[in-house]
Design an enzyme around this catalytic site. Structure first.
Site, PDB file in Angstrom:
ATOM      1  N   ARG A 227     -70.366  14.778  15.947  1.00 35.37           N
ATOM      2  CA  ARG A 227     -69.401  14.001  16.716  1.00 35.37           C
ATOM      3  C   ARG A 227     -67.987  14.550  16.581  1.00 35.37           C
ATOM      4  NH1 ARG A 227     -72.228   8.299  14.750  1.00 35.37           N
ATOM      5  NH2 ARG A 227     -73.988   8.437  16.223  1.00 35.37           N
TER       6      ARG A 227
ATOM      7  N   ARG B 250     -73.098  23.525  15.555  1.00 33.58           N
ATOM      8  CA  ARG B 250     -73.284  22.150  16.047  1.00 33.58           C
ATOM      9  C   ARG B 250     -74.644  21.977  16.696  1.00 33.58           C
ATOM     10  NH1 ARG B 250     -71.861  19.116  21.022  1.00 33.58           N
ATOM     11  NH2 ARG B 250     -71.207  17.005  20.425  1.00 33.58           N
TER      12      ARG B 250
ATOM     13  N   SER C 160     -35.149  20.316  10.000  1.00 33.89           N
ATOM     14  CA  SER C 160     -35.016  20.420   8.547  1.00 33.89           C
ATOM     15  C   SER C 160     -34.223  19.225   8.042  1.00 33.89           C
ATOM     16  CB  SER C 160     -34.287  21.721   8.173  1.00 33.89           C
ATOM     17  OG  SER C 160     -33.870  21.701   6.829  1.00 33.89           O
TER      18      SER C 160
ATOM     19  N   LYS D  99     -31.839  24.357  12.086  1.00 32.26           N
ATOM     20  CA  LYS D  99     -33.114  25.066  12.050  1.00 32.26           C
ATOM     21  C   LYS D  99     -34.106  24.510  13.069  1.00 32.26           C
ATOM     22  CE  LYS D  99     -34.983  26.590   8.373  1.00 32.26           C
ATOM     23  NZ  LYS D  99     -35.722  26.578   7.086  1.00 32.26           N
TER      24      LYS D  99
ATOM     25  N   ASN E 196     -37.884  24.880  12.923  1.00 34.23           N
ATOM     26  CA  ASN E 196     -38.981  25.401  12.105  1.00 34.23           C
ATOM     27  C   ASN E 196     -40.294  25.487  12.884  1.00 34.23           C
ATOM     28  OD1 ASN E 196     -37.377  25.583   9.777  1.00 34.23           O
ATOM     29  ND2 ASN E 196     -37.733  23.430   9.283  1.00 34.23           N
TER      30      ASN E 196
ATOM     31  N   ARG F  53     -85.199  17.612  -5.268  1.00 32.73           N
ATOM     32  CA  ARG F  53     -83.953  16.928  -4.915  1.00 32.73           C
ATOM     33  C   ARG F  53     -83.019  17.105  -6.087  1.00 32.73           C
ATOM     34  NH1 ARG F  53     -84.450  11.312  -4.101  1.00 32.73           N
ATOM     35  NH2 ARG F  53     -82.357  11.395  -3.246  1.00 32.73           N
TER      36      ARG F  53
END
Length: 385
Positions: free
Chosen positions: A120, A184, A282, A288, A290, A321
């Site tokens: 999912r 998947r 920042s 800045k 970033n 197991r």
């Protein structure tokens, strides 16, 4: 949950995570219940339980009806959450409670539920990676002739094109998508019973028809009910599905990490060839811009391989197991899914808003020369789906 709740874990230290809804505790509980319902339905479909029992169990398996914090607390006594969940589901199913979990072991349900969670989660991730690949194709096509410096061992080497670099990023994203899709598509259900022999699913009466094994029939029907693959063997200690999934997730994080690493280098102030359109600020330097999306992807690329290593280590599982190996997988697998989902989300935002600065690329280029087959390589790469 509020900030006053001492058990709150909302991801304050994990901004690089994604898929909270698909991987959270409620989602895991939903998958555990779905596995239990599918088992009863499979038994009813084969005449081994009344259809009324399947309907009753399905009606009782409502997530909201279960005390999740209570399950967490009670899971400690038996070492997994399936044991208290089965107790509660049997009680909720009333007179049909005996048909809950019949013949299964806790690992059957837990393994199956985690495969459902992965299935999912990966659907939306694959869709996002498809969008990233599409946006990168656009960048590669638009900049097939945009000349820039190729850099090897941190130094300028010969000219290349930004289109070729973008085509390389796209190739890695496509490779990651293909590996995740294959993982998947092969995620299996788990049904083996106490020791992986399916013995509990062999009814004494009537005798099975010649050439037809009742355990195998039930395992196939169980997988079909869930939309998962039917395994050749119960895989309680044959952890190929989890290891392969971990490997695909680690590859995906690294593939996206390569893109992020390049963006981080090329968006340095002194380079300035790229910049994030959705960069962050920042707390101490307002000027800045970033490269936050690339930073989060780079963090995920360092975290996922370490978590995947636990999944590979769990291949060495003793007996029929194991004690500890199976249990060690749960949280690392979920963390890998979350981090790759977050990296895909951040890559989509990064690539969609990426700003390319061809003038800086030309200004930074200190070496002259041909770009060789860069344009032809881009054209060939763009033909790949």
């Amino acid at each position: 949950m509020t900030s006053a709740d001492p058990d709150a874990d909302l991801g304050l230290l994990s901004p690089m995570r994604g898929a909270a809804e698909e991987t959270g505790d409620v989602a895991v509980l939903r998958a555990l219940l779905d596995a239990e319902v599918a088992l009863t339905r499979a038994q009813a479909a084969l005449g081994r339980a009344p259809r009324e029992a399947a309907e009753a169990v399905a009606g009782a398996a409502r997530v909201a009806a279960f005390d999740l914090p209570g399950l967490v607390a009670r899971a400690r006594s038996g070492g997994n959450p399936v044991i208290p969940l089965v107790e509660d589901l049997r009680a909720a199913a009333g007179p049909h409670g005996a048909h809950v979990h019949r013949g299964a072991t806790s690992q059957d349900i837990m393994d199956t539920a985690l495969m459902l969670v992965a299935h999912r989660t990966l659907g939306p991730v694959l869709a996002v990676l498809g969008r990233v690949a599409g946006d990168l194709a656009g960048l590669a096509a638009a900049h097939r002739d945009t000349v820039m410096a190729a850099r090897t061992l941190t130094q300028q080497a010969v000219p290349t094109t930004f289109g070729l670099k973008a085509a390389g990023w796209r190739k890695l994203v496509l490779d990651a998508r293909d590996r995740l899709r294959a993982a998947r598509d092969s995620l299996p259900a788990q049904l083996g019973g106490a020791a992986g022999t399916l013995a509990a699913f062999h009814p004494e009466q009537p005798e099975p028809e010649p050439g037809e094994d009742p355990g195998l029939r039930l395992a196939a029907r169980f997988a079909a009910e869930l939309g998962l693959a039917e395994p050749v063997l119960p895989w309680h200690v044959l952890r190929t599905p989890v290891a392969d999934l971990g490997g695909a997730l680690a590859f995906a994080s690294g593939a996206l990490g390569k893109l992020a690493a390049d963006v981080l280098v090329l968006s340095r102030t002194e380079v300035g060839e790229l910049s994030e359109g959705v960069g962050g600020g920042s707390s101490s330097m307002p000027h800045k811009h970033n490269p936050v999306r690339a930073t989060m992807i780079a963090a995920a690329a360092r975290l996922v391989p370490a978590q995947a290593a636990v999944l590979y280590a769990s291949l060495a599982a003793e007996d029929e197991r194991p004690a500890g190996a199976w249990h060690a997988e749960w949280q690392p697998l979920r963390e890998c899914l979350r981090l790759v989902a977050g990296a895909a989300r951040d890559a989509s935002e990064l690539v969609a808003g990426l700003r390319v600065h061809p003038e800086r690329m030309r200004a930074n280029l200190t070496l002259s020369g041909s770009t060789g087959s860069a344009r032809a390589l881009v054209e060939r790469a763009l033909k790949e789906d």
